[in-house]
Design an enzyme around this catalytic site. Structure first.
Site, PDB file in Angstrom:
ATOM      1  N   LYS A   1     -25.837  -8.968 125.885  1.00  0.00           N
ATOM      2  CA  LYS A   1     -25.371 -10.333 125.609  1.00  0.00           C
ATOM      3  C   LYS A   1     -24.003 -10.614 126.246  1.00  0.00           C
ATOM      4  O   LYS A   1     -23.300  -9.687 126.664  1.00  0.00           O
ATOM      5  CB  LYS A   1     -25.332 -10.535 124.087  1.00  0.00           C
ATOM      6  CG  LYS A   1     -26.713 -10.464 123.429  1.00  0.00           C
ATOM      7  CD  LYS A   1     -26.647 -10.783 121.938  1.00  0.00           C
ATOM      8  CE  LYS A   1     -28.033 -10.699 121.295  1.00  0.00           C
ATOM      9  NZ  LYS A   1     -28.006 -11.063 119.859  1.00  0.00           N
TER      10      LYS A   1
ATOM     11  N   TYR B   1     -34.784 -18.199 121.344  1.00  0.00           N
ATOM     12  CA  TYR B   1     -34.460 -18.063 119.922  1.00  0.00           C
ATOM     13  C   TYR B   1     -35.088 -19.188 119.080  1.00  0.00           C
ATOM     14  O   TYR B   1     -34.605 -19.498 117.996  1.00  0.00           O
ATOM     15  CB  TYR B   1     -32.946 -18.010 119.715  1.00  0.00           C
ATOM     16  CG  TYR B   1     -32.336 -16.635 119.954  1.00  0.00           C
ATOM     17  CD1 TYR B   1     -32.809 -15.505 119.274  1.00  0.00           C
ATOM     18  CD2 TYR B   1     -31.269 -16.458 120.829  1.00  0.00           C
ATOM     19  CE1 TYR B   1     -32.252 -14.253 119.470  1.00  0.00           C
ATOM     20  CE2 TYR B   1     -30.704 -15.202 121.036  1.00  0.00           C
ATOM     21  CZ  TYR B   1     -31.193 -14.102 120.346  1.00  0.00           C
ATOM     22  OH  TYR B   1     -30.638 -12.859 120.532  1.00  0.00           O
TER      23      TYR B   1
ATOM     24  N   PHE C   1     -26.944 -21.355 112.091  1.00  0.00           N
ATOM     25  CA  PHE C   1     -26.182 -20.783 113.202  1.00  0.00           C
ATOM     26  C   PHE C   1     -26.822 -21.034 114.574  1.00  0.00           C
ATOM     27  O   PHE C   1     -26.319 -20.571 115.589  1.00  0.00           O
ATOM     28  CB  PHE C   1     -25.967 -19.277 112.992  1.00  0.00           C
ATOM     29  CG  PHE C   1     -27.229 -18.465 112.839  1.00  0.00           C
ATOM     30  CD1 PHE C   1     -27.978 -18.081 113.944  1.00  0.00           C
ATOM     31  CD2 PHE C   1     -27.665 -18.070 111.577  1.00  0.00           C
ATOM     32  CE1 PHE C   1     -29.140 -17.330 113.816  1.00  0.00           C
ATOM     33  CE2 PHE C   1     -28.832 -17.318 111.428  1.00  0.00           C
ATOM     34  CZ  PHE C   1     -29.563 -16.951 112.561  1.00  0.00           C
TER      35      PHE C   1
ATOM     36  N   ARG D   1     -34.576  -0.505 118.673  1.00  0.00           N
ATOM     37  CA  ARG D   1     -33.977  -1.107 117.469  1.00  0.00           C
ATOM     38  C   ARG D   1     -33.065  -0.093 116.784  1.00  0.00           C
ATOM     39  O   ARG D   1     -32.037  -0.453 116.223  1.00  0.00           O
ATOM     40  CB  ARG D   1     -35.067  -1.580 116.505  1.00  0.00           C
ATOM     41  CG  ARG D   1     -35.928  -2.736 117.009  1.00  0.00           C
ATOM     42  CD  ARG D   1     -35.221  -4.051 117.146  1.00  0.00           C
ATOM     43  NE  ARG D   1     -34.711  -4.580 115.901  1.00  0.00           N
ATOM     44  CZ  ARG D   1     -34.297  -5.848 115.741  1.00  0.00           C
ATOM     45  NH1 ARG D   1     -34.332  -6.710 116.757  1.00  0.00           N
ATOM     46  NH2 ARG D   1     -33.832  -6.258 114.592  1.00  0.00           N
TER      47      ARG D   1
ATOM     48  N   ASN E   1     -23.132  -9.761 119.021  1.00  0.00           N
ATOM     49  CA  ASN E   1     -23.488  -8.385 118.660  1.00  0.00           C
ATOM     50  C   ASN E   1     -24.088  -7.591 119.826  1.00  0.00           C
ATOM     51  O   ASN E   1     -24.857  -6.655 119.633  1.00  0.00           O
ATOM     52  CB  ASN E   1     -24.383  -8.366 117.407  1.00  0.00           C
ATOM     53  CG  ASN E   1     -25.669  -9.139 117.607  1.00  0.00           C
ATOM     54  OD1 ASN E   1     -25.950  -9.604 118.704  1.00  0.00           O
ATOM     55  ND2 ASN E   1     -26.458  -9.247 116.558  1.00  0.00           N
TER      56      ASN E   1
ATOM     57  N   HIS F   1     -29.745  -7.615 122.374  1.00  0.00           N
ATOM     58  CA  HIS F   1     -30.981  -8.059 121.729  1.00  0.00           C
ATOM     59  C   HIS F   1     -32.051  -7.024 121.994  1.00  0.00           C
ATOM     60  O   HIS F   1     -32.087  -6.434 123.080  1.00  0.00           O
ATOM     61  CB  HIS F   1     -31.476  -9.398 122.303  1.00  0.00           C
ATOM     62  CG  HIS F   1     -32.952  -9.615 122.060  1.00  0.00           C
ATOM     63  ND1 HIS F   1     -33.436 -10.073 120.863  1.00  0.00           N
ATOM     64  CD2 HIS F   1     -34.041  -9.377 122.835  1.00  0.00           C
ATOM     65  CE1 HIS F   1     -34.768 -10.125 120.925  1.00  0.00           C
ATOM     66  NE2 HIS F   1     -35.156  -9.702 122.115  1.00  0.00           N
TER      67      HIS F   1
ATOM     68  N   GLU G   1     -41.808 -11.850 125.284  1.00  0.00           N
ATOM     69  CA  GLU G   1     -40.451 -11.975 125.843  1.00  0.00           C
ATOM     70  C   GLU G   1     -40.399 -11.446 127.278  1.00  0.00           C
ATOM     71  O   GLU G   1     -39.759 -12.047 128.148  1.00  0.00           O
ATOM     72  CB  GLU G   1     -39.464 -11.234 124.935  1.00  0.00           C
ATOM     73  CG  GLU G   1     -39.328 -11.908 123.563  1.00  0.00           C
ATOM     74  CD  GLU G   1     -38.543 -11.098 122.542  1.00  0.00           C
ATOM     75  OE1 GLU G   1     -38.070  -9.978 122.853  1.00  0.00           O
ATOM     76  OE2 GLU G   1     -38.386 -11.595 121.406  1.00  0.00           O
TER      77      GLU G   1
HETATM   78  P1  ATP Z   1     -31.833 -10.076 118.177  1.00  0.00           P
HETATM   79  O1  ATP Z   1     -33.032 -10.988 117.926  1.00  0.00           O
HETATM   80  O2  ATP Z   1     -30.764 -10.749 119.025  1.00  0.00           O
HETATM   81  O3  ATP Z   1     -32.253  -8.743 118.704  1.00  0.00           O
HETATM   82  P2  ATP Z   1     -31.789  -9.321 115.429  1.00  0.00           P
HETATM   83  O4  ATP Z   1     -33.278  -9.236 115.560  1.00  0.00           O
HETATM   84  O5  ATP Z   1     -31.052  -8.123 114.949  1.00  0.00           O
HETATM   85  O6  ATP Z   1     -31.123  -9.784 116.793  1.00  0.00           O
HETATM   86  P3  ATP Z   1     -32.092 -11.959 114.279  1.00  0.00           P
HETATM   87  O7  ATP Z   1     -32.189 -12.210 112.824  1.00  0.00           O
HETATM   88  O8  ATP Z   1     -33.317 -12.066 115.122  1.00  0.00           O
HETATM   89  O9  ATP Z   1     -31.388 -10.529 114.465  1.00  0.00           O
HETATM   90  O10 ATP Z   1     -30.971 -12.955 114.849  1.00  0.00           O
HETATM   91  C1  ATP Z   1     -30.907 -13.268 116.220  1.00  0.00           C
HETATM   92  C2  ATP Z   1     -29.454 -13.343 116.625  1.00  0.00           C
HETATM   93  O11 ATP Z   1     -28.865 -14.478 115.996  1.00  0.00           O
HETATM   94  C3  ATP Z   1     -28.582 -12.161 116.178  1.00  0.00           C
HETATM   95  O12 ATP Z   1     -28.660 -11.040 117.018  1.00  0.00           O
HETATM   96  C4  ATP Z   1     -27.214 -12.786 116.219  1.00  0.00           C
HETATM   97  O13 ATP Z   1     -26.720 -12.879 117.569  1.00  0.00           O
HETATM   98  C5  ATP Z   1     -27.500 -14.189 115.681  1.00  0.00           C
HETATM   99  N1  ATP Z   1     -27.348 -14.259 114.230  1.00  0.00           N
HETATM  100  C6  ATP Z   1     -28.179 -13.749 113.286  1.00  0.00           C
HETATM  101  N2  ATP Z   1     -27.736 -14.008 112.042  1.00  0.00           N
HETATM  102  C7  ATP Z   1     -26.581 -14.708 112.208  1.00  0.00           C
HETATM  103  C8  ATP Z   1     -25.623 -15.281 111.307  1.00  0.00           C
HETATM  104  N3  ATP Z   1     -25.778 -15.181 109.985  1.00  0.00           N
HETATM  105  N4  ATP Z   1     -24.547 -15.913 111.834  1.00  0.00           N
HETATM  106  C9  ATP Z   1     -24.393 -16.033 113.160  1.00  0.00           C
HETATM  107  N5  ATP Z   1     -25.250 -15.533 114.071  1.00  0.00           N
HETATM  108  C10 ATP Z   1     -26.329 -14.871 113.603  1.00  0.00           C
HETATM  109 MG    MG Z   2     -34.434 -10.817 116.386  1.00  0.00          MG
END
Ligand code: ATP
Ligand code: MG
Length: 140
Positions: free
Chosen positions: A11, A51, A59, A87, A114, A117, A128
């Site tokens: 990211k 997304y 968010f 993961r 973070n 992804h 994807e």
């Molecule tokens: P990713 O899909 O990016 O691999 P993930 O599967 O761990 O991450 P998801 O719940 O799918 O988490 O959320 C997608 C992304 O949205 C997160 O990686 C983060 O960048 C953002 N995100 C998730 N929760 C929050 C939150 N509470 N506040 C702000 N951003 C968030």
């Molecule tokens: Mg995710």
């Protein structure tokens, strides 16, 4: 033991801090092979589509702004149980909850920024990967 592919994104918070190599080293050390990789800016349309599952979340607009704020590195990773292994190497979404030694525990700036992804299932990995890569761009 299934040879599997997963989709990964390094990211903008991580590309900005020049962490691509360090993150790739973690992925490779975990047994994942980077079989496709390209660095680009996501368009707003691509970030929103990627997304879309989160479009009702509070968010979402911030997340799209963050994901388009700098270049990302799009990757296809291959390995035994690649979805799960990736993961595990990534760690929990919130770096405050991420296990020691994971990419997010070490590098993430916040729950949003973070660093990486990773697909959450083989089915989503296939969707994807095909959204961002043509078959001829993926090698062994
Ligand atoms: P990713 O899909 O990016 O691999 P993930 O599967 O761990 O991450 P998801 O719940 O799918 O988490 O959320 C997608 C992304 O949205 C997160 O990686 C983060 O960048 C953002 N995100 C998730 N929760 C929050 C939150 N509470 N506040 C702000 N951003 C968030
Ligand atoms: Mg995710």
């Amino acid at each position: 033991m299934t040879l599997e592919r997963t989709f990964s994104i390094i990211k903008p918070d991580a590309t900005r801090r020049n962490l691509t190599g360090q993150i790739n080293a973690r992925l490779e050390s975990a047994g994942l092979r980077i079989v496709a990789q390209k660095r680009k800016y996501l368009s707003e349309k691509e970030a929103k589509a990627f997304y879309a599952v989160h479009q009702e979340r509070p968010f979402f607009d911030d997340l799209v702004a963050f994901m388009t704020s700098g270049p990302v590195v799009l990757q296809v990773l291959e390995g035994t149980n690649a979805v799960l292994v990736n993961r595990e190497v990534m760690g929990a979404t919130n770096p405050a909850d991420a296990a020691k030694g994971t990419i997010r525990q070490e590098f993430a700036e916040s729950i949003e920024a973070n660093s990486v992804h990773g697909s959450d299932s083989p089915e989503n990995a296939a969707i994807e990967i095909s959204y961002f890569f043509a078959g001829c761009e993926i090698t062994e």
